[in-house]
Design a protein around this motif. Structure first.
Motif: not given
Length: 449
Positions: A312-323
């Motif tokens: 969940r932490v990884i997915r939320e980081t991807l939401r805010l900071y998509p590469p």
């Protein structure tokens, strides 16, 4: 091709340069300055005219009609200079064949083998850190993912210096793609220092992987790596239809997986460590999870189903900071998009960064909240709310591979180490093709579970 005048103009444009200056100065401020409620806006980067899709549902339409909105436009064209005609950059006419040939390499049955290779590299590198070390986090994560992806891709280890050079070359190419998109075509052909460095990085990577592939062509053994899977699928296709992957196509695929697996995952891990240090409550929950699941051991594939908060932490980081924060397509036919006529040949931009921070899709969208992805919540985000891996037939083929890599790395790092920001540092969004942090340095503290 002129963009229809019914679509409003983005603010900040000037004669001749269009929106080049605000995009160079602060592309993320430019995105958030777009007219409220506009579904499409017109932008111009130097001589390049385009429309930028702002509406999530229309972005979803673009992604799922990949015949009409084919790979093209400034960013895709610059990426093709480096990646050739690989699965991420090839046109629609080639994509189905390539995807069918490559898909077995990313099948569920092969993931445990890749994970075993990844875990060995992650364990070795994070085990070499020492208490109180100051990390250039993006550089360290790039070195980590370069080792991990190269091992999973090739199995036979490349010399350490070659891996370090490859990681540096990947960073050079991603930065170069962004700047070459903004520069006039003539400047990109001049023998400037930046252009020479860019071409050297591209040539060196192609030579490295070309030599490995040529050497492995006659090897029928399955070494459990990505290249073995590609070679096996190619030989089977040759036997059945005579249309296996050529050496050039194999190099294109290898470079695609390398660049995506190294740069994108390194940026994701860097942002994740950054936001965890800003949210000690989430960090504490993650430490509790990895301590209970790993029990002092490095993360392995069999641990992943029990690392719910980690995912969940990884997915939320991807939401805010998509590469991939800004991407391009090109319309191949006249098409209606949001009530507007988009002519064939129009460059179409879309932004996961913009969509995934939409207040219409996420309550309090700027807040870091891994709980959004809890399967037990009553109102999960809608289908078009998360496009970090694209969507439709062109959805990233390596999304599960990347997810395994990121989860293993994050769990192992946080089980062993707590990373803290240095006093007074300012972390900003770097202006490159990949959304990476600039100025992120953190100090390691050994943890005792």
């Amino acid at each position: 091709m002129r963009v229809p005048d019914t679509i409003p103009q983005a603010p900040g444009g000037v004669p001749l340069l269009g929106h080049t200056l605000p995009v160079l100065r602060d592309p993320f401020a430019f995105l958030t300055s777009l007219p409220a409620g506009a579904d499409l806006v017109r932008v111009r980067i130097g001589p390049v005219q385009a429309i930028l899709v702002c509406d999530p549902e229309l972005t979803w339409q673009v992604l799922h009609d990949d015949r009409t909105f084919d790979k093209g436009g400034p960013i895709a064209d610059r990426a093709r200079e480096v990646l050739g005609n690989g699965v991420a950059t090839c046109p629609h006419s080639e994509h189905r064949r390539q995807r069918r040939l490559i898909q077995p390499a990313f099948g569920q049955a092969r993931l445990p083998g890749y994970a075993r290779i990844m875990a060995e590299q992650i364990n070795a590198m994070t085990g070499s850190w020492h208490d109180g070390r100051v990390l250039d986090v993006m550089a360290e994560m790039s070195a980590l993912t370069a080792r991990t992806v190269t091992a999973a891709l090739l199995s036979s280890a490349l010399p350490p210096q070659v891996i370090r050079d490859s990681a540096d070359d990947v960073g050079t190419l991603f930065q170069g793609i962004y700047h070459r998109m903004l520069a006039p075509a003539l400047l990109n052909r001049l023998p400037t220092r930046g252009n020479r460095r860019y071409m050297r990085a591209s040539d060196r990577l192609r030579a490295t992987f070309g030599a490995v592939i040529a050497d492995r062509r006659g090897d029928s053994a399955d070494r459990g790596d990505l290249l073995s899977a590609l070679l096996i699928a190619s030989r089977e296709e040759d036997s059945a239809r005579g249309r296996g992957l050529s050496d050039t196509e194999l190099v294109d695929q290898a470079l695609t997986f390398l660049l995506a697996g190294v740069e994108s995952t390194a940026a994701l891990l860097s942002w994740t460590l950054h936001v965890l240090a800003l949210h000690p409550d989430v960090e504490a929950g993650l430490h509790s999870e990895v301590d209970a699941v790993l029990d002092g051991a490095p993360a392995e594939f069999e641990h992943l189903p029990r690392l719910a908060l980690t995912h969940r932490v990884i997915r939320e980081t991807l939401r805010l900071y998509p590469p991939g924060w800004l991407l391009t397509r090109k319309a191949t036919a006249d098409v209606r998009l949001g009530g507007h006529l988009v002519r064939a040949g129009t460059n179409v931009f879309y932004s996961p960064f913009l969509v995934q921070r939409s207040g219409g899709l996420y309550p309090d969208p700027e807040r870091f909240d891994p709980g959004r992805w809890d399967d037990t919540q009553r109102d999960p985000p809608p289908r078009n709310a998360f496009i970090a891996f694209s969507g439709g037939a062109r959805q990233c083929i390596g999304d599960r591979f990347s997810g395994v890599e990121a989860a293993l790395a994050l769990a192992t790092v946080t089980a062993r180490w707590r990373l803290e920001h240095l006093p007074g540092q300012r972390v900003t969004l770097a202006k490159t093709t990949t959304l990476r942090p600039h100025g992120l340095f953190m100090r390691t503290t050994a943890r005792t579970p």
